[in-house]
Scaffold this motif. Sequence first.
Motif, PDB file in Angstrom:
ATOM      1  N   ASP A  22       6.950 111.007  31.792  1.00 34.16           N
ATOM      2  CA  ASP A  22       8.308 111.576  31.729  1.00 34.16           C
ATOM      3  C   ASP A  22       9.051 110.998  30.526  1.00 34.16           C
ATOM      4  OD1 ASP A  22       7.889 112.067  34.855  1.00 34.16           O
ATOM      5  OD2 ASP A  22       9.693 113.164  34.277  1.00 34.16           O
ATOM      6  N   LYS A  27      10.933 116.471  30.887  1.00 32.65           N
ATOM      7  CA  LYS A  27      10.560 117.754  31.516  1.00 32.65           C
ATOM      8  C   LYS A  27      11.104 118.993  30.844  1.00 32.65           C
ATOM      9  CE  LYS A  27      14.525 116.347  33.492  1.00 32.65           C
ATOM     10  NZ  LYS A  27      14.884 114.947  33.713  1.00 32.65           N
ATOM     11  N   GLN A  28      12.290 118.917  30.215  1.00 31.05           N
ATOM     12  CA  GLN A  28      12.839 120.167  29.686  1.00 31.05           C
ATOM     13  C   GLN A  28      11.964 120.755  28.586  1.00 31.05           C
ATOM     14  OE1 GLN A  28      14.215 117.135  29.483  1.00 31.05           O
ATOM     15  NE2 GLN A  28      15.686 116.922  27.813  1.00 31.05           N
ATOM     16  N   LYS A  31       8.643 123.414  29.282  1.00 30.14           N
ATOM     17  CA  LYS A  31       8.784 124.850  29.512  1.00 30.14           C
ATOM     18  C   LYS A  31       8.089 125.661  28.430  1.00 30.14           C
ATOM     19  CE  LYS A  31      13.207 124.093  31.777  1.00 30.14           C
ATOM     20  NZ  LYS A  31      14.609 124.502  31.906  1.00 30.14           N
ATOM     21  N   GLN A  45      14.369 110.788  25.155  1.00 37.77           N
ATOM     22  CA  GLN A  45      15.510 110.066  25.742  1.00 37.77           C
ATOM     23  C   GLN A  45      15.772 108.737  25.069  1.00 37.77           C
ATOM     24  OE1 GLN A  45      16.307 109.770  30.072  1.00 37.77           O
ATOM     25  NE2 GLN A  45      14.246 110.552  30.195  1.00 37.77           N
ATOM     26  N   GLU A  51      21.262 114.355  24.906  1.00 40.43           N
ATOM     27  CA  GLU A  51      20.212 114.971  25.717  1.00 40.43           C
ATOM     28  C   GLU A  51      19.617 116.137  24.953  1.00 40.43           C
ATOM     29  OE1 GLU A  51      21.553 116.582  29.439  1.00 40.43           O
ATOM     30  OE2 GLU A  51      19.514 117.005  30.127  1.00 40.43           O
ATOM     31  N   ARG A  92       1.044 115.685  32.990  1.00 42.04           N
ATOM     32  CA  ARG A  92       1.360 116.571  31.863  1.00 42.04           C
ATOM     33  C   ARG A  92       0.587 116.219  30.593  1.00 42.04           C
ATOM     34  NH1 ARG A  92       7.671 114.835  31.959  1.00 42.04           N
ATOM     35  NH2 ARG A  92       7.246 115.417  34.109  1.00 42.04           N
TER      36      ARG A  92
ATOM     37  N   LEU B 418      12.195 117.005  39.724  1.00 40.81           N
ATOM     38  CA  LEU B 418      12.011 116.766  38.292  1.00 40.81           C
ATOM     39  C   LEU B 418      12.980 117.568  37.456  1.00 40.81           C
ATOM     40  CD1 LEU B 418       8.763 118.356  36.842  1.00 40.81           C
ATOM     41  CD2 LEU B 418      10.122 119.289  38.682  1.00 40.81           C
ATOM     42  N   ALA B 419      13.867 118.306  38.109  1.00 40.52           N
ATOM     43  CA  ALA B 419      14.994 118.911  37.397  1.00 40.52           C
ATOM     44  C   ALA B 419      14.578 119.803  36.233  1.00 40.52           C
ATOM     45  CB  ALA B 419      15.953 117.811  36.925  1.00 40.52           C
ATOM     46  N   MET B 420      13.536 120.585  36.424  1.00 38.17           N
ATOM     47  CA  MET B 420      13.203 121.562  35.377  1.00 38.17           C
ATOM     48  C   MET B 420      14.046 122.822  35.529  1.00 38.17           C
ATOM     49  SD  MET B 420       9.169 121.551  34.454  1.00 38.17           S
ATOM     50  CE  MET B 420       9.301 122.728  33.114  1.00 38.17           C
ATOM     51  N   LYS B 424      20.035 119.283  38.935  1.00 37.64           N
ATOM     52  CA  LYS B 424      19.795 117.999  38.273  1.00 37.64           C
ATOM     53  C   LYS B 424      20.951 117.035  38.458  1.00 37.64           C
ATOM     54  CE  LYS B 424      19.056 120.320  34.501  1.00 37.64           C
ATOM     55  NZ  LYS B 424      18.793 120.832  33.177  1.00 37.64           N
ATOM     56  N   ARG B 437       9.344 110.064  42.356  1.00 40.82           N
ATOM     57  CA  ARG B 437       9.439 109.255  41.127  1.00 40.82           C
ATOM     58  C   ARG B 437      10.889 108.923  40.811  1.00 40.82           C
ATOM     59  NH1 ARG B 437       4.707 112.604  38.391  1.00 40.82           N
ATOM     60  NH2 ARG B 437       3.051 111.251  39.184  1.00 40.82           N
ATOM     61  N   GLY B 441      15.568 109.132  33.841  1.00 40.61           N
ATOM     62  CA  GLY B 441      15.790 110.526  33.443  1.00 40.61           C
ATOM     63  C   GLY B 441      15.010 111.560  34.225  1.00 40.61           C
ATOM     64  N   ARG B 442      14.226 111.125  35.195  1.00 37.01           N
ATOM     65  CA  ARG B 442      13.369 112.054  35.932  1.00 37.01           C
ATOM     66  C   ARG B 442      14.182 113.204  36.543  1.00 37.01           C
ATOM     67  NH1 ARG B 442       8.004 113.753  37.248  1.00 37.01           N
ATOM     68  NH2 ARG B 442       8.078 114.604  39.322  1.00 37.01           N
ATOM     69  N   GLN B 443      15.295 112.862  37.194  1.00 38.37           N
ATOM     70  CA  GLN B 443      16.072 113.887  37.904  1.00 38.37           C
ATOM     71  C   GLN B 443      17.248 114.401  37.076  1.00 38.37           C
ATOM     72  OE1 GLN B 443      16.635 111.754  41.855  1.00 38.37           O
ATOM     73  NE2 GLN B 443      15.843 113.727  42.533  1.00 38.37           N
ATOM     74  N   GLY B 444      17.262 114.041  35.807  1.00 34.81           N
ATOM     75  CA  GLY B 444      18.346 114.452  34.931  1.00 34.81           C
ATOM     76  C   GLY B 444      18.640 113.323  33.961  1.00 34.81           C
TER      77      GLY B 444
END
Lengths: 212, 473
Positions: A22, A27-28, A31, A45, A51, A92, B418-420, B424, B437, B441-444
């Motif tokens: 991560d 994650k963003q 996509k 990060q 962000e 991933r 995981l906030a994809m 988030k 987890r 930053g995992r959830q935002g």
Amino acid sequence: MQAFTQLTGITVPLDRANVDTDMIIPKQFLKSIKRSGFGPNLFDQLRYLDEGQPDQDSSKRPINPDFVLNFPRYKGAKILLSRGNFGCGSSREHAPWALLDFGISCVIAPSFADIFYNNCFKNGILPITLLDEQVDQLFADTQAKEGFELTIDLDAGVICGSSAGDIAFSIDSFRRHCLLHGLDDIGLTLEHTASIKSYEQKRQKQAPWLFN
Amino acid sequence: MAGKTLYDKLWDAHLVNQQDDGSCLIYIDRHLLHEVTSPQAFEGLRIAGRKPWRIDTNLATPDHNVPTTLDERAMGVNGIEDTVSKIQVITLDDNCDEFGITEFKMQDERQGIVHVVGPEQGATLPGMTVVCGDSHTATHGAMGALAHGIGTSEVEHVLATQCLIQKKSQNMLVRVDGDLGEGITSKDVVLAIIGVVGTAGGTGYAIEFGGKVFEDMSMEGRMTVCNMAIEAGARVGMVAVDQTTIDYVEGRPFSPKGASWDLAVAAWQDLHSDADAEFDHVVVLDGASIAPQVTWGTSPEMVLPVFDMVPDPAQEKDNSKASSMVRALEYMGLTAGQAITDIQLDRVFIGSCTNSRIEDLRAAAAVVDGHQVAKTLKQALVVPGSGLVKAQAEAEGLHTIFINAGLEWREPGCSMCLAMNADKLGSSEHCASTSNRNFEGRQGFGGRTHLVSPAMAAAAAIAGHFVDVRTFN
């Protein structure tokens, strides 16, 4: 896949344990439906103060001057040095894709998470496991000399350039062979088509409910 | 010669061949796919002009990117507001259509988190090898299957060859003896295990969870435990097959039927470690000593009983651990010595492939029933693991309990784990989360995650801070 034989490059020290995937690529950016273009968002990060968003031009974003990848002395690094359990968490493959796209094709650490370790070999990245004290030595080397470079010779299994002398490393023979020659795993497995078919025939007799 | 472990048996049954250098070809019985880790694999097949080896072993569903509000879901795939997410979901639909792979699309009632859907459908069975481009695939080991996550190159490899090139792992037994105390759940058990084993302790091992606690545990509880094997570093977690397993599997849509069922059940009787099997490593915990767990840091191993205090890095002798703790406390905005029950929460998330099944929702609903979410909370989300879990919960009236208590009742998906999607955390927000987890930053971006069980998350939602669910009323 690009073959990996020898590599010489600046070594950047990322001094933290349990670097998770991560962190390597948030994650963003997962996509994307492509394999390329993740480099600007490697360690997003940590590298930037804001962000990041997919499809954004990262060259205009505020960078974090305290993050080691942003130090001028490590610009153009090809080798990443880190601590234990590197690449833990999510499976991933975007993590090795991001490292590669950024220009890093070798990671050195005392230990790696299994899935990340495996994913590296599928992408021409060499993960090298060394003893804690050897990793400590390399951390000291990167601090001692600006522009510190290592040379990795996969064929010989040796890392050259440390002030403490050459460091030997080992990689299992199948993975080493594939990396040295840039071989496609799928092509290799399909050479075993007859074995796979014969396994299926035998298995279908034993466990017919798996073959509906 | 020592007997075989469950892992040895599953491995041997799937070994296609072994090369001189020790690398093995392992046959895959079930391949689960979702939208995030598959597009590049399908693209690879197309570029190489390859076809899937065995279509019927593949099952797909979109989960990571899907929105969870009714408004956004009502319009179908084209209603997904995030255009990048939309493209990824549409790409999965297109790839499954093109290659003829069974997919539970977003509007299908059977859609959900892939690790909830597989067992629910009987698509993951005892004795199978199960893989998916997702590290939480270990979940399916609860069925007595050999299940683990893979990368996208391996997704392509499985599609093209039905096999994986593997090296055998070592065997680890995690045994939890005795009985769990009142109010202690499978999530507390697995968090306590990770606290002991460490986040890298299982690296290179396949973990079998054994002992009375797991024998007594429901299938859904076993799934929660196996799900988080990866958080202890092990790709594989599993539990031996027993009558609980067989009762769970029977009658599900993909499960064998009739004579085929009888044959399967007979074969599954052997899916346990032999009495004289030897493990490379054994860890033993006492079930009675496990308390409700809360993570305080940024790695799942940074976990403590709810009645404890945030630890002090100055007391840690290992320098590397101490510096990780300092960094974690700074990121989490916590102070050494602070009581865990004093951590004020901004959001609560009940969901994820770890804890979004019907038993999880029942446990959470039982706690919030008749109460109101704390006014200091910005949001408390309940996201069922699949459309079928959602339907079951609604049939039991659980959604009404949640809504009356002030929690939001959502559509199925991975959501805030995981906030994809749009769910988030904001920066600096603390969240009691039933996910897996607590990474930075995992959830935002800047979000602060505390991992807990569904009952603990529910109690925290009402109190606005962590409370020991055993004394919560």
